[in-house]
Scaffold this motif. Sequence first.
Motif: not given
Length: 232
Positions: A57-65, A220-226
Motif C-alpha cells: 500500500a505504501l508503494a502505491a502511495e510513492g513510499v519505499a520501504t 495517512a503515512l504519506r500525508a505525514f511524510a508530505e
Amino acid sequence: MTHADAPRGAEPLALQVGGRALSALLERPPRARWLCVLAHGAGADMRHAFMEGLAGALAAEGVATFRYQFPYAEVGSRRPDPRPLLVATVRAAVAAAAARAGDLPLLAGGKSMGGRMTSLAAAEAPLPDVRGIAFVGFPLHPAGRPGSERAAHLASVALPMLFLQGTRDSLADLTLLRPICAALGARATLVEFDGADHGFHLAKSRGGGARDVFAELARALRAFAERVAPAP
C-alpha cells in the motif's frame, strides 16, 4: 482487509548487528518520493501478511520501504531480544537504508513493538537523517492492564511522530493515548481508525471486509511524510 495489488519487487538485502547477519527487504516503487524504515511487531516478522500488505500500500502511495528482521525473528524464535539489541538493530537498519537509498527523505517506525523500539532509539540518541517516526499501533500497555509507562520516553523524542491507532486497540486505551499526544504538542499527530483493533482488523459494523485499511494507513503515512519531509 482488502488491498489492490501495487507494483512489487522487493530487493533482498542484509545488515550486520553485533556480528550477526540479518535479512532485509528494500521495496522501491518507480516514482518513490520517501523511504520508510519499517520494523515488524513482536509476534511477527518482516514477511508477515500485515507487513507485506502495508509495504504494498505504501508503494502505491510513492513510499519505499526498508523492512528488516530483528535477531530473534531471523532465527525463528518468538521471544523478542533484549531491548539494547532491538534498539541497536533499529540503528543498524536506519543506517543501512540511508546508505542504500539516501536520495530519498527518510522516515522510520513500524508495527507495534517495532515502532516503539524506533522511538526508544531516537530518545537515546538522534537517528541520523530521519525526519519523523510512524507508529502503526503504538503498544501503550499490555492487554487488560492500562497504563502509560511505555510512553514516558516519547517526551525525549525530538522528531515529529505519527500515531496510527485503532479505536478497539486493546494495547492502547485511547483515553490514555489522546492526552499523551496532546502533551507532545505539535510533534504528535494522532489518526484514529474507527472500529480497528491492534492488528487493524475491523468490526463488521465499521466496514470489516469492505474497507481497505492498508490503503487508509498508507494515505495517512504519506500525508505525514508530505508535511515533515517535503519531497521535490
